[in-house]
Design a protein around this motif. Structure first.
Motif, PDB file in Angstrom:
ATOM      1  N   GLN A 133     -12.472  12.744  -8.342  1.00  0.00           N
ATOM      2  CA  GLN A 133     -10.696  12.074  -7.540  1.00  0.00           C
ATOM      3  C   GLN A 133     -10.238  11.363  -9.154  1.00  0.00           C
ATOM      4  OE1 GLN A 133     -10.386  11.327  -4.897  1.00  0.00           O
ATOM      5  NE2 GLN A 133      -9.035   9.293  -5.165  1.00  0.00           N
TER       6      GLN A 133
ATOM      7  N   ARG B  96      -6.676  -1.630   3.942  1.00  0.00           N
ATOM      8  CA  ARG B  96      -7.840  -1.951   2.353  1.00  0.00           C
ATOM      9  C   ARG B  96      -8.104  -3.513   2.089  1.00  0.00           C
ATOM     10  NH1 ARG B  96      -6.918   2.347  -1.594  1.00  0.00           N
ATOM     11  NH2 ARG B  96      -9.066   1.478  -2.806  1.00  0.00           N
TER      12      ARG B  96
ATOM     13  N   ARG C 198       0.565  -0.814  -0.250  1.00  0.00           N
ATOM     14  CA  ARG C 198      -0.454  -0.246   0.134  1.00  0.00           C
ATOM     15  C   ARG C 198       1.035   1.330   0.388  1.00  0.00           C
ATOM     16  NH1 ARG C 198      -3.852   0.937  -2.697  1.00  0.00           N
ATOM     17  NH2 ARG C 198      -4.593   2.305  -0.659  1.00  0.00           N
TER      18      ARG C 198
ATOM     19  N   GLU D 235      -4.474   8.125   3.253  1.00  0.00           N
ATOM     20  CA  GLU D 235      -2.984   7.808   3.523  1.00  0.00           C
ATOM     21  C   GLU D 235      -2.784   9.224   2.005  1.00  0.00           C
ATOM     22  OE1 GLU D 235      -2.480   4.177   1.079  1.00  0.00           O
ATOM     23  OE2 GLU D 235      -4.437   3.442   2.560  1.00  0.00           O
ATOM     24  N   SER D 236      -3.235  10.356   2.371  1.00  0.00           N
ATOM     25  CA  SER D 236      -2.517  11.653   1.552  1.00  0.00           C
ATOM     26  C   SER D 236      -1.350  11.948   2.032  1.00  0.00           C
ATOM     27  CB  SER D 236      -3.835  12.920   0.876  1.00  0.00           C
ATOM     28  OG  SER D 236      -3.044  13.554   0.832  1.00  0.00           O
TER      29      SER D 236
ATOM     30  N   GLU E 165      -8.448   6.401   0.574  1.00  0.00           N
ATOM     31  CA  GLU E 165      -7.070   6.642  -0.076  1.00  0.00           C
ATOM     32  C   GLU E 165      -6.438   8.143   0.322  1.00  0.00           C
ATOM     33  OE1 GLU E 165      -8.142   6.630  -4.252  1.00  0.00           O
ATOM     34  OE2 GLU E 165      -8.822   4.774  -5.164  1.00  0.00           O
ATOM     35  N   GLU E 166      -7.582   8.596   0.661  1.00  0.00           N
ATOM     36  CA  GLU E 166      -7.410  10.310   0.939  1.00  0.00           C
ATOM     37  C   GLU E 166      -7.084  10.246   1.825  1.00  0.00           C
ATOM     38  OE1 GLU E 166      -5.992  12.341  -0.836  1.00  0.00           O
ATOM     39  OE2 GLU E 166      -7.440  11.179  -2.838  1.00  0.00           O
TER      40      GLU E 166
ATOM     41  N   ARG F 254     -14.160   3.864  -0.437  1.00  0.00           N
ATOM     42  CA  ARG F 254     -12.682   3.875  -1.608  1.00  0.00           C
ATOM     43  C   ARG F 254     -11.523   5.082  -1.662  1.00  0.00           C
ATOM     44  NH1 ARG F 254     -15.256   0.224  -4.460  1.00  0.00           N
ATOM     45  NH2 ARG F 254     -14.825  -2.205  -4.483  1.00  0.00           N
TER      46      ARG F 254
END
Length: 416
Positions: free
Chosen positions: A356, A69, A27, A394-395, A391-392, A387
């Motif tokens: 996105q 995830r 990831r 982990e920004s 994802e964000e 999702r």
């Protein structure tokens, strides 16, 4: 290897900590980030990966799987019998009551079925309540058990063939309402029972509108089952469109609307296939059908109307992965004109997907916040929204990461 069903064991099973490290590395996530997402320290993650700590309890394992995830729990724990689809999430609190009503047939009850007009009025109230409520699953879940039981009784106790067909039309629509409740719930077998029963009841009713609604939802269920089911989705859609076509010149608004909704479903499936020409061609046909409807018309089940076509165009562009076009369509399509709160929230999620795709994650998060405001129970159960938020989280941009984490807590992705 024996064919007797014995379980295969790896010669050197990978330890939990090693699996955790592999999944985290895949990831591209640091130990600090993972630790923060599950409320632990950097040293705790490091010790767990090194095998100095035993595998944690189930709650922590689920938190780790969600943060990483991991789609299947078995990928993290390494046990071949631990297959759990983590994106399904826990079921709604009303799910057991709805499941019991669907699975229990009224074969020996002495209760008397309500009149058809009374059932139809309750069903209309349930649809209206669903469209108005931000907690639409809670509202519908409370109404469904009695509706299902009474509609089943009405079919069983019908005095004539005509009454039985009318009762079957009502029962089919009750199953359609049930399908909205069961979407994204962790019981796919129950969903498919409802889909099939709805289609059978619609066929028995010989009611074109009931058959159109049942086919519309059946096509969605097939399409959402993956690419291997796209042909089945098309087969259902096209068969019913062909059946309805001779009736459309003199059709009322509801029948025109369900035909238009089916045209869009064909375009939606084409977009999933990546067939740009067919996708927009079917959207054009749906729009032409919408133009035949009054300006203030809104279909009570599908939300099909003139005003929904902008939202449908956004969906087509997003499914075609056309970033720039999807943003153009998203900017054109007004969400406020969509009367149904859950449908408005779904459109906001489609807009967020567009942003996105176009590399605008901050706008995507802001749009998801608007979806949450419209109908929290829509975004809570939507996999696309989850999702984007995950994802964000982990920004590398701290402010964006903070906004994503706050939204994750609001929609129930992370513990508060």
């Amino acid at each position: 290897m024996s064919s007797g069903g014995s379980e295969r064991l790896d010669p050197e099973p990978i330890a939990f900590g090693q699996r955790l490290q592999i999944l985290r590395t895949r990831r591209g996530m640091t130990r600090e980030v993972l630790a923060g997402l599950v409320g632990k320290s950097y040293e705790w993650v490091k010790s767990l990966e090194a095998g100095r700590l035993k595998a944690p309890g189930l709650d922590t394992i689920l938190a780790l799987a969600e943060a990483l995830r991991v789609r299947d729990l078995a990928d993290l724990v390494g046990h071949h019998k631990a297959h759990v689809d983590l994106f399904a999430g826990p079921g709604h609190a009303r799910l057991p009551e709805v499941r019991a009503a669907i699975n229990t047939l009224p074969l020996t009850t002495t209760a008397e079925a309500p009149p058809a007009a009374h059932l139809q009025a309750r069903l209309a109230h349930a649809w209206a309540a669903r469209h108005k409520a931000p907690d639409h699953r809670e509202v519908v879940g409370a109404l469904l058990p009695d509706l299902i039981r009474d509609a089943q009784l009405a079919v069983r106790q019908a005095d004539s063939a005509l009454d039985r067909r009318a009762a079957q039309a009502i029962l089919s629509e009750v199953y359609s309402l049930s399908q909205f409740f069961l979407a994204y719930q962790p019981d796919s077998a129950l969903l498919w029972r409802v889909v099939e029963r709805g289609v059978v009841a619609a066929q028995e009713s010989e009611d074109p509108h009931a058959l159109g609604v049942a086919a519309w939802l059946s096509a969605q269920a097939h399409r959402d089952s993956g690419p291997g089911h796209y042909d089945a989705a098309d087969a259902v859609t096209m068969a019913v469109l062909e059946y309805l076509d001779p009736q459309l010149p003199d059709a009322g608004d509801d029948l025109l609307a369900i035909a238009g909704a089916l045209q869009f479903e064909a375009g939606y499936t084409a977009a999933r296939r990546g067939d740009t020409g067919s996708a927009w061609s079917y959207w054009d046909r749906a729009r032409a059908m919408a133009e035949r409807l009054p300006g203030d018309y809104y279909h009570p089940v599908t939300s099909f109307s003139r005003t929904i076509m902008g939202a449908h165009a956004t969906t087509v562009a997003v499914e075609l992965h056309a970033g720039g076009e999807s943003v153009r369509q998203a900017a054109r399509a007004e969400a406020d004109v969509i009367r149904s709160r859950p449908r408005r929230a779904r459109h906001r999620i489609e807009q967020a997907r567009a942003y996105q795709l176009d590399g605008q994650p901050d706008v995507a998060l802001a749009t998801l916040a608007q979806a949450h405001e419209a109908a929290p129970e829509t975004i809570r159960w939507n996999g696309y929204a989850k999702r984007i938020v995950l994802e964000e989280i982990e920004s590398r941009v701290p402010a964006r990461r903070s906004r994503a984490a706050e939204l994750a807590q609001r929609i129930g992705l992370l513990a508060a």
